[in-house]
Write an enzyme that holds these catalytic residues in place. Structure first.
Site, PDB file in Angstrom:
ATOM      1  N   SER A 168      40.304  37.459  31.504  1.00 31.60           N
ATOM      2  CA  SER A 168      41.725  37.512  32.048  1.00 31.60           C
ATOM      3  C   SER A 168      41.816  36.621  33.112  1.00 31.60           C
ATOM      4  O   SER A 168      40.655  36.420  33.927  1.00 31.60           O
ATOM      5  CB  SER A 168      42.042  38.892  32.218  1.00 31.60           C
ATOM      6  OG  SER A 168      43.293  39.170  33.030  1.00 31.60           O
ATOM      7  N   GLY A 169      42.788  36.309  33.572  1.00 26.46           N
ATOM      8  CA  GLY A 169      42.837  35.809  34.839  1.00 26.46           C
ATOM      9  C   GLY A 169      42.059  34.444  35.345  1.00 26.46           C
ATOM     10  O   GLY A 169      42.054  33.752  34.496  1.00 26.46           O
ATOM     11  N   ASP A 183      37.612  46.046  28.362  1.00 31.73           N
ATOM     12  CA  ASP A 183      38.832  46.372  27.180  1.00 31.73           C
ATOM     13  C   ASP A 183      38.782  45.416  25.873  1.00 31.73           C
ATOM     14  O   ASP A 183      38.811  44.113  26.176  1.00 31.73           O
ATOM     15  CB  ASP A 183      40.162  45.898  27.753  1.00 31.73           C
ATOM     16  CG  ASP A 183      41.455  46.318  26.995  1.00 31.73           C
ATOM     17  OD1 ASP A 183      41.175  45.991  25.622  1.00 31.73           O
ATOM     18  OD2 ASP A 183      42.234  47.326  27.345  1.00 31.73           O
ATOM     19  N   LYS A 210      41.631  43.115  24.901  1.00 33.49           N
ATOM     20  CA  LYS A 210      41.768  41.805  25.917  1.00 33.49           C
ATOM     21  C   LYS A 210      40.461  40.763  25.494  1.00 33.49           C
ATOM     22  O   LYS A 210      40.637  39.553  25.488  1.00 33.49           O
ATOM     23  CB  LYS A 210      41.620  42.302  27.283  1.00 33.49           C
ATOM     24  CG  LYS A 210      43.259  42.860  27.630  1.00 33.49           C
ATOM     25  CD  LYS A 210      42.946  42.888  29.287  1.00 33.49           C
ATOM     26  CE  LYS A 210      42.080  43.616  29.989  1.00 33.49           C
ATOM     27  NZ  LYS A 210      42.151  43.740  31.218  1.00 33.49           N
ATOM     28  N   SER A 230      34.776  36.579  45.984  1.00 30.91           N
ATOM     29  CA  SER A 230      35.324  37.412  47.141  1.00 30.91           C
ATOM     30  C   SER A 230      36.853  37.620  47.144  1.00 30.91           C
ATOM     31  O   SER A 230      37.335  37.367  46.020  1.00 30.91           O
ATOM     32  CB  SER A 230      34.696  37.141  48.274  1.00 30.91           C
ATOM     33  OG  SER A 230      35.310  37.843  49.408  1.00 30.91           O
ATOM     34  N   TYR A 271      40.467  48.008  49.599  1.00 30.48           N
ATOM     35  CA  TYR A 271      39.844  46.578  48.946  1.00 30.48           C
ATOM     36  C   TYR A 271      39.249  45.625  49.609  1.00 30.48           C
ATOM     37  O   TYR A 271      38.141  45.290  49.244  1.00 30.48           O
ATOM     38  CB  TYR A 271      41.253  45.917  48.464  1.00 30.48           C
ATOM     39  CG  TYR A 271      41.229  44.499  47.588  1.00 30.48           C
ATOM     40  CD1 TYR A 271      40.264  44.406  46.420  1.00 30.48           C
ATOM     41  CD2 TYR A 271      41.473  43.365  48.111  1.00 30.48           C
ATOM     42  CE1 TYR A 271      40.348  43.141  45.695  1.00 30.48           C
ATOM     43  CE2 TYR A 271      41.412  42.023  47.578  1.00 30.48           C
ATOM     44  CZ  TYR A 271      40.811  42.130  46.156  1.00 30.48           C
ATOM     45  OH  TYR A 271      40.746  40.840  45.961  1.00 30.48           O
ATOM     46  N   LYS A 275      35.509  43.507  49.336  1.00 25.46           N
ATOM     47  CA  LYS A 275      35.338  41.947  49.410  1.00 25.46           C
ATOM     48  C   LYS A 275      34.583  41.340  50.500  1.00 25.46           C
ATOM     49  O   LYS A 275      33.986  40.426  50.322  1.00 25.46           O
ATOM     50  CB  LYS A 275      36.729  41.459  49.262  1.00 25.46           C
ATOM     51  CG  LYS A 275      37.407  41.610  47.747  1.00 25.46           C
ATOM     52  CD  LYS A 275      36.460  41.227  46.762  1.00 25.46           C
ATOM     53  CE  LYS A 275      37.307  41.059  45.403  1.00 25.46           C
ATOM     54  NZ  LYS A 275      36.476  40.537  44.376  1.00 25.46           N
TER      55      LYS A 275
HETATM   56  N1  LIG Z   1      44.492  37.522  41.767  1.00 25.97           N
HETATM   57  C1  LIG Z   1      44.359  37.411  43.219  1.00 25.97           C
HETATM   58  O1  LIG Z   1      45.513  37.007  43.891  1.00 25.97           O
HETATM   59  C2  LIG Z   1      43.159  37.502  43.490  1.00 25.97           C
HETATM   60  C3  LIG Z   1      42.777  36.899  44.881  1.00 25.97           C
HETATM   61  C4  LIG Z   1      41.728  36.980  45.446  1.00 25.97           C
HETATM   62  C5  LIG Z   1      40.551  37.620  44.868  1.00 25.97           C
HETATM   63  N2  LIG Z   1      40.851  37.819  43.592  1.00 25.97           N
HETATM   64  C6  LIG Z   1      39.533  38.406  42.750  1.00 25.97           C
HETATM   65  O2  LIG Z   1      39.335  37.515  41.600  1.00 25.97           O
HETATM   66  C7  LIG Z   1      38.730  38.218  40.642  1.00 25.97           C
HETATM   67  C8  LIG Z   1      39.344  38.218  39.244  1.00 25.97           C
HETATM   68  O3  LIG Z   1      40.728  38.646  39.419  1.00 25.97           O
HETATM   69  P1  LIG Z   1      41.993  38.195  38.583  1.00 25.97           P
HETATM   70  O4  LIG Z   1      43.191  38.036  39.595  1.00 25.97           O
HETATM   71  O5  LIG Z   1      41.741  37.249  37.532  1.00 25.97           O
HETATM   72  O6  LIG Z   1      42.151  39.465  37.989  1.00 25.97           O
HETATM   73  P2  LIG Z   1      42.495  40.103  36.323  1.00 25.97           P
HETATM   74  O7  LIG Z   1      43.114  39.009  35.715  1.00 25.97           O
HETATM   75  O8  LIG Z   1      42.949  41.336  36.351  1.00 25.97           O
HETATM   76  O9  LIG Z   1      40.798  40.043  35.643  1.00 25.97           O
HETATM   77  C9  LIG Z   1      39.918  41.044  35.991  1.00 25.97           C
HETATM   78  C10 LIG Z   1      38.815  40.890  35.181  1.00 25.97           C
HETATM   79  O10 LIG Z   1      37.980  41.855  35.526  1.00 25.97           O
HETATM   80  C11 LIG Z   1      37.593  42.890  34.354  1.00 25.97           C
HETATM   81  N3  LIG Z   1      36.763  44.101  34.935  1.00 25.97           N
HETATM   82  C12 LIG Z   1      37.686  44.902  35.838  1.00 25.97           C
HETATM   83  N4  LIG Z   1      36.851  45.976  36.152  1.00 25.97           N
HETATM   84  C13 LIG Z   1      35.825  45.704  35.353  1.00 25.97           C
HETATM   85  C14 LIG Z   1      34.653  46.370  35.185  1.00 25.97           C
HETATM   86  N5  LIG Z   1      34.300  47.486  35.870  1.00 25.97           N
HETATM   87  N6  LIG Z   1      33.538  45.877  34.277  1.00 25.97           N
HETATM   88  C15 LIG Z   1      33.933  45.034  33.708  1.00 25.97           C
HETATM   89  N7  LIG Z   1      34.744  44.149  33.799  1.00 25.97           N
HETATM   90  C16 LIG Z   1      35.679  44.462  34.651  1.00 25.97           C
HETATM   91  C17 LIG Z   1      38.826  42.795  33.454  1.00 25.97           C
HETATM   92  O11 LIG Z   1      38.775  43.383  32.466  1.00 25.97           O
HETATM   93  P3  LIG Z   1      38.774  44.787  31.833  1.00 25.97           P
HETATM   94  O12 LIG Z   1      39.868  45.548  32.862  1.00 25.97           O
HETATM   95  O13 LIG Z   1      39.343  44.687  30.322  1.00 25.97           O
HETATM   96  O14 LIG Z   1      37.385  45.320  32.249  1.00 25.97           O
HETATM   97  C18 LIG Z   1      39.476  41.272  33.610  1.00 25.97           C
HETATM   98  O15 LIG Z   1      38.807  40.667  32.621  1.00 25.97           O
HETATM   99  C19 LIG Z   1      38.563  39.597  41.055  1.00 25.97           C
HETATM  100  O16 LIG Z   1      37.304  40.110  41.650  1.00 25.97           O
HETATM  101  C20 LIG Z   1      39.705  39.740  42.093  1.00 25.97           C
HETATM  102  O17 LIG Z   1      39.401  40.833  43.093  1.00 25.97           O
HETATM  103  C21 LIG Z   1      41.774  37.933  42.971  1.00 25.97           C
END
Ligand SMILES: NC(=O)c1ccc[n+]([C@@H]2O[C@H](COP(=O)([O-])OP(=O)(O)OC[C@H]3O[C@@H](n4cnc5c(N)ncnc54)[C@H](OP(=O)(O)O)[C@@H]3O)[C@@H](O)[C@H]2O)c1
Length: 268
Positions: free
Chosen positions: A13-14, A36, A39, A142, A156, A160
């Site tokens: 995802s993402g 999941d 997904k 992070s 959170y 990070k």
């Molecule tokens: N989006 C933002 O604004 C933002 C900003 C700063 C940093 N980040 C960081 O960037 C990273 C990616 O985030 P994203 O925004 O792309 O989020 P996302 O689309 O929700 O993707 C998160 C991914 O992590 C997996 N995941 C979550 N918990 C897990 C676990 N315990 N074990 C294995 N896989 C797990 C999810 O799949 P499942 O749930 O199926 O496991 C999914 O594939 C994260 O570390 C997030 O904190 C995001």
């Protein structure tokens, strides 16, 4: 030609999925890890449909990064399928904003467990393999909230910050084995995680984070790949993160005054 293998936690995802798409075009074998299965399967099919070369290997592995023994077995399976790991990107993570007094203590456990310990366990599983082969690159995600603490992110943000401290400590330790380490500070990025935060975000947090724009996951992924190619330690997608990353200690006192003003204005 020798194939490179990228392991991406959170690759279903993402940001993680966008990184997988780009690396696939660059002829990497790809292993995506997440929990999941539905997904994962959807992401796998999307990657398969974009695959430029049928000889490339794409693997999907359902695993929880907080399971420290499980993740060792998952990495082993990925390596058996797609070869030794050249690149590890730890994207698996989650965010739960909220007022400190209203956040259950379990959320603090969860954030540290997934965002920090999940990163440590995966890096531990991969680093020894990279050490044996004498090369590799580990990229940990992070957040801007890992550079400065923000209203509403008391659970959170520290998780990070921990990733940042871990990456800084590990960088020089792994360098002697030919392993590079990078840490990424994404800004707000349009992904399911960001959308999932909305119902929990206090209005004060929305006011503060609303002052900067939201990047697409593809833009962030492209900046991460650029940072990997130029072997940057700190990768800061977007101009706001670049400024914050290089000058956060200097500008934080000013930001604190500005954010306090925004909080006061929102409460009124
Ligand atoms: N989006 C933002 O604004 C933002 C900003 C700063 C940093 N980040 C960081 O960037 C990273 C990616 O985030 P994203 O925004 O792309 O989020 P996302 O689309 O929700 O993707 C998160 C991914 O992590 C997996 N995941 C979550 N918990 C897990 C676990 N315990 N074990 C294995 N896989 C797990 C999810 O799949 P499942 O749930 O199926 O496991 C999914 O594939 C994260 O570390 C997030 O904190 C995001």
């Amino acid at each position: 030609m020798e194939r490179r293998h990228a392991i991406i936690t959170g690759g279903s995802s993402g940001i993680g999925l966008e990184i997988a798409k780009i690396l696939l075009q660059e002829s990497y074998n790809i292993s995506i890890i997440a929990r999941d299965k539905i997904k994962l399967q959807k992401a796998y099919e999307e990657l398969l449909s974009l695959c430029p070369d049928p000889s490339l290997i794409i693997g999907q592995f359902s695993s929880d990064v907080t399971d420290k023994t499980g993740i060792i077995g998952t990495v082993r399976s990925a390596v058996e399928k797609a070869g030794p790991p050249d690149l590890l990107i730890t994207c698996a993570g989650s965010a739960r904003p909220g007022y400190f007094q209203e956040l259950p203590a379990e959320i603090f456990d969860q954030m540290i467990s997934v965002n920090y310990l999940g990163t440590v366990y995966t890096v531990k599983a991969v680093a020894s393999l990279m050490q044996d082969q004498g090369h590799g690159h580990i990229v940990m995600i992070s957040s801007g909230a890992g550079l400065i603490g923000l209203f509403g992110y008391s659970a959170y943000s520290p998780s990070k910050f921990a990733v940042r401290g871990f990456a800084e400590s590990l960088r020089s330790e792994l360098k002697i084995y030919g392993i590079s380490v990078s840490v990424v500070y994404p800004p707000d990025t349009n992904t399911p995680q960001l959308q999932g935060e909305f119902p929990y975000k206090p209005p004060e947090t929305r006011t503060i984070t609303g002052k900067t724009g939201v990047l697409s996951a593809e833009t962030v992924a492209r900046e991460i790949i650029k940072g990997i190619k130029t072997n940057r330690f700190s990768i800061a997608p977007g101009i706001t993160m670049k400024i914050l990353c290089s000058a956060h200690s200097l500008i934080n006192p000013v930001l604190r005054i500005y954010f306090d003003y925004l909080v006061k204005k929102t409460i009124k």
